[in-house]
Design a protein around this motif. Structure first.
Motif, PDB file in Angstrom:
ATOM      1  N   LEU A 238       0.848  -1.184   0.000  1.00  0.00           N
ATOM      2  CA  LEU A 238       0.000   0.000   0.000  1.00  0.00           C
ATOM      3  C   LEU A 238       0.888   1.240   0.000  1.00  0.00           C
ATOM      4  O   LEU A 238       1.767   1.385   0.855  1.00  0.00           O
ATOM      5  N   LYS A 239       0.616   2.118  -0.926  1.00  0.00           N
ATOM      6  CA  LYS A 239       1.359   3.372  -0.996  1.00  0.00           C
ATOM      7  C   LYS A 239       1.028   4.202   0.247  1.00  0.00           C
ATOM      8  O   LYS A 239      -0.143   4.334   0.634  1.00  0.00           O
ATOM      9  N   GLY A 240       2.078   4.732   0.894  1.00  0.00           N
ATOM     10  CA  GLY A 240       1.855   5.502   2.109  1.00  0.00           C
ATOM     11  C   GLY A 240       1.536   4.652   3.312  1.00  0.00           C
ATOM     12  O   GLY A 240       0.947   5.141   4.291  1.00  0.00           O
ATOM     13  N   LYS A 241       1.925   3.373   3.287  1.00  0.00           N
ATOM     14  CA  LYS A 241       1.584   2.426   4.352  1.00  0.00           C
ATOM     15  C   LYS A 241       1.952   2.967   5.742  1.00  0.00           C
ATOM     16  O   LYS A 241       3.052   3.457   5.965  1.00  0.00           O
ATOM     17  N   GLY A 242       0.990   2.872   6.666  1.00  0.00           N
ATOM     18  CA  GLY A 242       1.242   3.209   8.052  1.00  0.00           C
ATOM     19  C   GLY A 242       0.682   4.543   8.502  1.00  0.00           C
ATOM     20  O   GLY A 242       0.665   4.835   9.694  1.00  0.00           O
ATOM     21  N   VAL A 243       0.254   5.373   7.546  1.00  0.00           N
ATOM     22  CA  VAL A 243      -0.298   6.689   7.895  1.00  0.00           C
ATOM     23  C   VAL A 243      -1.686   6.786   7.268  1.00  0.00           C
ATOM     24  O   VAL A 243      -1.832   6.807   6.038  1.00  0.00           O
ATOM     25  N   ALA A 244      -2.705   6.851   8.107  1.00  0.00           N
ATOM     26  CA  ALA A 244      -4.092   6.747   7.643  1.00  0.00           C
ATOM     27  C   ALA A 244      -4.455   7.829   6.623  1.00  0.00           C
ATOM     28  O   ALA A 244      -5.216   7.577   5.676  1.00  0.00           O
ATOM     29  N   ASP A 245      -3.919   9.033   6.769  1.00  0.00           N
ATOM     30  CA  ASP A 245      -4.290  10.132   5.880  1.00  0.00           C
ATOM     31  C   ASP A 245      -3.802   9.940   4.445  1.00  0.00           C
ATOM     32  O   ASP A 245      -4.322  10.587   3.527  1.00  0.00           O
ATOM     33  N   VAL A 246      -2.799   9.087   4.260  1.00  0.00           N
ATOM     34  CA  VAL A 246      -2.218   8.945   2.919  1.00  0.00           C
ATOM     35  C   VAL A 246      -2.246   7.507   2.413  1.00  0.00           C
ATOM     36  O   VAL A 246      -2.077   7.276   1.210  1.00  0.00           O
ATOM     37  N   GLU A 247      -2.458   6.536   3.290  1.00  0.00           N
ATOM     38  CA  GLU A 247      -2.351   5.135   2.881  1.00  0.00           C
ATOM     39  C   GLU A 247      -3.357   4.780   1.795  1.00  0.00           C
ATOM     40  O   GLU A 247      -4.570   4.939   1.966  1.00  0.00           O
ATOM     41  N   ASN A 259       1.094  16.805   6.987  1.00  0.00           N
ATOM     42  CA  ASN A 259       1.242  16.817   8.444  1.00  0.00           C
ATOM     43  C   ASN A 259       2.324  15.819   8.840  1.00  0.00           C
ATOM     44  O   ASN A 259       2.030  14.768   9.417  1.00  0.00           O
ATOM     45  N   ALA A 260       3.552  16.159   8.520  1.00  0.00           N
ATOM     46  CA  ALA A 260       4.654  15.223   8.717  1.00  0.00           C
ATOM     47  C   ALA A 260       4.824  14.852  10.185  1.00  0.00           C
ATOM     48  O   ALA A 260       5.065  13.679  10.511  1.00  0.00           O
ATOM     49  N   ASP A 261       4.722  15.814  11.074  1.00  0.00           N
ATOM     50  CA  ASP A 261       4.920  15.518  12.501  1.00  0.00           C
ATOM     51  C   ASP A 261       3.871  14.532  13.007  1.00  0.00           C
ATOM     52  O   ASP A 261       4.191  13.594  13.764  1.00  0.00           O
ATOM     53  N   ASP A 262       2.630  14.724  12.592  1.00  0.00           N
ATOM     54  CA  ASP A 262       1.579  13.798  13.004  1.00  0.00           C
ATOM     55  C   ASP A 262       1.819  12.410  12.416  1.00  0.00           C
ATOM     56  O   ASP A 262       1.586  11.390  13.097  1.00  0.00           O
ATOM     57  N   ALA A 263       2.262  12.386  11.174  1.00  0.00           N
ATOM     58  CA  ALA A 263       2.532  11.098  10.529  1.00  0.00           C
ATOM     59  C   ALA A 263       3.661  10.356  11.239  1.00  0.00           C
ATOM     60  O   ALA A 263       3.582   9.141  11.463  1.00  0.00           O
ATOM     61  N   ILE A 264       4.696  11.080  11.594  1.00  0.00           N
ATOM     62  CA  ILE A 264       5.826  10.471  12.298  1.00  0.00           C
ATOM     63  C   ILE A 264       5.376   9.916  13.646  1.00  0.00           C
ATOM     64  O   ILE A 264       5.760   8.813  14.049  1.00  0.00           O
ATOM     65  N   ALA A 265       4.527  10.658  14.331  1.00  0.00           N
ATOM     66  CA  ALA A 265       4.011  10.171  15.609  1.00  0.00           C
ATOM     67  C   ALA A 265       3.169   8.916  15.405  1.00  0.00           C
ATOM     68  O   ALA A 265       3.244   7.953  16.190  1.00  0.00           O
ATOM     69  N   GLU A 266       2.345   8.912  14.337  1.00  0.00           N
ATOM     70  CA  GLU A 266       1.511   7.745  14.050  1.00  0.00           C
ATOM     71  C   GLU A 266       2.358   6.510  13.747  1.00  0.00           C
ATOM     72  O   GLU A 266       1.965   5.372  14.050  1.00  0.00           O
ATOM     73  N   LEU A 267       3.521   6.732  13.173  1.00  0.00           N
ATOM     74  CA  LEU A 267       4.447   5.636  12.857  1.00  0.00           C
ATOM     75  C   LEU A 267       5.289   5.216  14.062  1.00  0.00           C
ATOM     76  O   LEU A 267       6.120   4.317  13.946  1.00  0.00           O
ATOM     77  N   GLY A 268       5.098   5.874  15.192  1.00  0.00           N
ATOM     78  CA  GLY A 268       5.819   5.488  16.400  1.00  0.00           C
ATOM     79  C   GLY A 268       6.998   6.365  16.725  1.00  0.00           C
ATOM     80  O   GLY A 268       7.750   6.063  17.659  1.00  0.00           O
ATOM     81  N   GLY A 269       7.193   7.438  15.941  1.00  0.00           N
ATOM     82  CA  GLY A 269       8.273   8.372  16.229  1.00  0.00           C
ATOM     83  C   GLY A 269       9.617   7.937  15.683  1.00  0.00           C
ATOM     84  O   GLY A 269       9.796   6.804  15.231  1.00  0.00           O
ATOM     85  N   PRO A 270      10.597   8.833  15.711  1.00  0.00           N
ATOM     86  CA  PRO A 270      11.937   8.507  15.213  1.00  0.00           C
ATOM     87  C   PRO A 270      12.571   7.382  16.031  1.00  0.00           C
ATOM     88  O   PRO A 270      12.288   7.206  17.219  1.00  0.00           O
ATOM     89  N   ARG A 271      13.427   6.617  15.383  1.00  0.00           N
ATOM     90  CA  ARG A 271      14.158   5.545  16.020  1.00  0.00           C
ATOM     91  C   ARG A 271      15.624   5.678  15.663  1.00  0.00           C
ATOM     92  O   ARG A 271      15.969   6.354  14.693  1.00  0.00           O
ATOM     93  N   GLY A 272      16.459   5.020  16.397  1.00  0.00           N
ATOM     94  CA  GLY A 272      17.901   5.087  16.147  1.00  0.00           C
ATOM     95  C   GLY A 272      18.518   3.739  15.895  1.00  0.00           C
ATOM     96  O   GLY A 272      19.660   3.472  16.292  1.00  0.00           O
ATOM     97  N   ILE A 273      17.780   2.874  15.209  1.00  0.00           N
ATOM     98  CA  ILE A 273      18.273   1.515  14.952  1.00  0.00           C
ATOM     99  C   ILE A 273      19.427   1.562  13.946  1.00  0.00           C
ATOM    100  O   ILE A 273      19.330   2.206  12.898  1.00  0.00           O
ATOM    101  N   THR A 274      20.514   0.932  14.280  1.00  0.00           N
ATOM    102  CA  THR A 274      21.598   0.696  13.320  1.00  0.00           C
ATOM    103  C   THR A 274      21.871  -0.802  13.289  1.00  0.00           C
ATOM    104  O   THR A 274      21.685  -1.497  14.294  1.00  0.00           O
ATOM    105  N   LEU A 275      22.275  -1.284  12.145  1.00  0.00           N
ATOM    106  CA  LEU A 275      22.501  -2.718  12.023  1.00  0.00           C
ATOM    107  C   LEU A 275      23.787  -2.972  11.257  1.00  0.00           C
ATOM    108  O   LEU A 275      24.267  -2.104  10.505  1.00  0.00           O
ATOM    109  N   HIS A 276      24.332  -4.137  11.471  1.00  0.00           N
ATOM    110  CA  HIS A 276      25.529  -4.561  10.744  1.00  0.00           C
ATOM    111  C   HIS A 276      25.079  -5.470   9.613  1.00  0.00           C
ATOM    112  O   HIS A 276      24.619  -6.580   9.842  1.00  0.00           O
ATOM    113  N   VAL A 277      25.191  -4.975   8.396  1.00  0.00           N
ATOM    114  CA  VAL A 277      24.800  -5.763   7.230  1.00  0.00           C
ATOM    115  C   VAL A 277      25.762  -6.941   7.091  1.00  0.00           C
ATOM    116  O   VAL A 277      26.958  -6.823   7.357  1.00  0.00           O
ATOM    117  N   HIS A 278      25.233  -8.075   6.650  1.00  0.00           N
ATOM    118  CA  HIS A 278      26.070  -9.267   6.520  1.00  0.00           C
ATOM    119  C   HIS A 278      27.289  -9.009   5.638  1.00  0.00           C
ATOM    120  O   HIS A 278      27.174  -8.377   4.582  1.00  0.00           O
TER     121      HIS A 278
END
Length: 615
Positions: A238-247, A259-278
């Motif tokens: 789904l295009k815009g998956k996760g944000v009801a106003d655009v999905e 409404n980027a701030d509202d969308a970010i909040a709806e998605l659970g807010g910023p995260r700081g995940i980093t990963l080591h690619v294989h």
């Protein structure tokens, strides 16, 4: 990462895509959001890549064919730790590496420039073909496509070629989000419509929910275990998956979220995940050392030889001296003479059949793997692949293109086979080099010289035999020219290239018989052009005639006119070119009908000199 962690990573990719587009005030966050789960699973579980060594021969290769979804790519780079948060929000800003559509000129992890849709998969096929037959280090090629671009014919040229070549190291992931730029796509969420088409070209297909990370993981594993076929993973998203106003809403393509701030909040807010690619497996570079000095073929003055024959022979000699040279042809190798190379170096020869877009894309893909491709077909048919040539320039790709059977001089085949626009097309490409040799020795030297240049290089060759004008030891620097006739009494200059050089020499002889001395310049380097020699000829003779087997727009005449338009006095200039629509006739008849044979050149030169005297 477990299932929950993969979901969190996908949400981070969505949030960062929204943030990047919001900071830029433009971009394609909704197209990025639909593919976030597909990217998260690939990055965390299946991609093998050393970001500190993007040239590592064992690295998997990822191509974002839907290049407008660049926020997703840059969000993935952030998760991998090679782009920080400060840089992420420079997206689309002046001087930023994070362009609206990704290019390898800016980022070393990008394989090829995308954004002109329908090109990522064809280039990916070229990379996979290099992996299968040249590199042989076991890397995989992953291509993320959008569903809209599957309307492009180039996608299906690529699909057929990949199936025919059994490229089981290639996986295409199709993000079927249903919505294009102006509304629904042709097939909407009908996954089987796409799967049937891929299966018709002998692909293994997997249809999945593109937001189920476990299903995505299983599909990628299935692709890895499939032998003898490329795999197409057809993912419903789904295009815009996760944000009801655009999905799954229409009319939001290419727009940041209101409404980027509202969308970010709806998605659970910023995260700081980093990963080591294989890490990729250890691998050695497949490129052997050059064999030594090239031994080019040689012809003696006065011999008859076609420049296409010289091209094939010189290319074969170059391939002996340089093991990194590969040759591709569009199923006309017996005419372009690429078949000479095929007989001597079959392991580095690639038949692309009559699919000129795939021909150029394969060359671009192989160049991305540090091979030096020479791709050939008729000059007329390269026009079909012009967008691929244009995008290759944006990529900074180093490829050599040969257009044979150029101009009306091919004779009876008629206008559909005549390259009469190719010089203009290639001169217009950024950073290109355009060469048009007139004899066999000149052709051989320019074939070798092209290997040492950068960017897009175009060599125009001719069908018919012609007299060898230069000795085998003559040198032809790119950007130079050859003055074949010159004296202090010259009253005009004839500027020619390729098949019109012998005609210009014959015209000069005819003019001399009437007491008019003419200088003759062989302008074999059409771009870059020899400005100094042209300017000197203009100053010393005052009159110039350019003659070309090409339409008047964009070719030799324009190159000369541009060279003289530097603020100095402009000489009297007559430009002879093919100004009518040719029919079928013998080569000499074609040249005469177009007004570019010796008789026509002499007549134009005489009239120009007489008018100059009267004035």
């Amino acid at each position: 990462m477990n299932t929950e962690e993969l979901v969190e990573l996908a949400q981070q990719l969505r949030v960062d895509s929204v943030r990047a587009a919001a900071a830029a005030g433009s971009g394609h966050p909704t197209s990025s959001m639909s593919a976030a789960d597909l990217m998260a699973v690939l990055l965390a579980r299946h991609l093998r890549y050393d970001f500190e060594r993007p040239a590592h021969p064992g690295n998997d290769r990822f191509v974002l064919s839907k290049g407008h979804a660049s926020p997703l790519l840059y969000a993935a780079y952030k998760a991998a730790g090679v782009v920080d948060d400060e840089e992420l929000v420079t997206f689309r800003k002046l001087g930023s590496r994070l362009e609206g559509h990704p290019t390898p000129r800016r980022l070393p992890w990008v394989e090829t420039a995308t954004g002109s849709l329908g090109q990522g998969l064809p280039v990916g096929v070229g990379i996979a073909l290099a992996g299968q037959r040249l590199d042989r280090t076991g890397y995989r090629v992953w291509v993320l496509c959008g569903d809209s671009e599957l309307a492009e014919g180039s996608i299906w040229e690529a699909a057929e070629h990949a199936g025919y070549e059994h490229l089981d190291n290639l996986t295409v992931i199709v993000d079927v989000n249903r919505l294009g730029q102006r509304g629904p796509t042709r097939h909407g969420h009908d996954l089987d419509a796409y799967a049937r088409r891929f299966r018709a070209f002998d692909w293994h297909t997997v249809e999945i929910d593109g937001h189920d990370v476990d299903a995505i993981d299983r599909a990628y594993g299935e692709a890895l275990s499939t032998r003898g076929q490329p795999t197409a993973i057809i993912a419903r998203t789904l295009k815009g998956k996760g944000v009801a106003d655009v999905e799954d809403h229409e009319g939001l393509h290419g727009k940041p979220l209101k409404n980027a701030d509202d969308a970010i909040a709806e998605l659970g807010g910023p995260r700081g995940i980093t990963l080591h690619v294989h890490e990729p497996p250890s691998a050695r570079s497949p490129h052997p050392a050059p064999a030594g000095r090239i031994e080019l073929p040689r012809w003696e003055k006065g011999e008859q030889a076609a420049t296409r024959d010289a091209f094939g022979q010189a290319l074969t000699a170059l391939g002996t001296a340089r093991p990194d040279v590969v040759v591709l042809d569009g199923e006309v190798g017996d005419s372009t003479r690429a078949e000479y190379f095929a007989k001597e170096h079959p392991e580095r020869y690639f038949e692309c059949y009559i699919a000129e877009q795939q021909l150029v894309a394969t060359a671009v893909g192989m160049a991305a793997r540090a091979w030096l491709p020479y791709a050939s077909t008729f000059a007329a048919f390269l026009t079909r692949a012009h967008d691929f040539v244009r995008m290759a320039s944006i990529s900074g790709s180093g490829i050599v293109l040969n257009g044979s059977h150029a101009g009306v001089a091919i004779g009876q085949d008629g206008p559909s086979q005549m390259g009469l626009e190719d010089l203009a097309m290639m001169r217009a490409v950024h950073g290109s080099t355009v060469l048009y040799p007139c004899d066999a020795n000149q052709t051989a030297k320019l074939v070798a010289a092209a290997a040492g240049l950068e960017g897009i290089r175009y060599l125009r060759t001719s069908r018919g035999g012609s007299e060898v004008l230069y000795g085998p030891d003559e040198e032809f620097p790119v950007g130079g020219s050859k003055v074949l006739r010159s004296s202090a009494e010259d009253r005009l200059t004839l500027v020619a290239a390729g098949v019109t050089v012998p005609e210009a020499l014959a015209a000069a002889d005819a003019l001399a018989g009437e007491g008019i001395r003419a200088r003759v310049i062989d302008l074999y380097s059409v771009k870059p052009v020899d400005r100094d020699t042209l300017r000197r000829a203009a100053e010393e003779t005052g009159c110039l005639v350019t003659v070309e087997d090409h339409h008047p727009e964009g070719g030799l005449g324009d190159a000369v006119a541009e060279a003289l338009a530097d603020g100095g006095p402009v000489p009297r200039l007559v430009r002879l070119a093919v100004r009518t629509m040719p029919g079928s006739a013998a080569p000499d008849q074609q040249l005469h009908a177009a007004g570019i044979d010796a008789e026509s050149i002499a007549a134009a030169g005489k009239l120009l000199v007489e008018e100059a005297v009267v004035r």
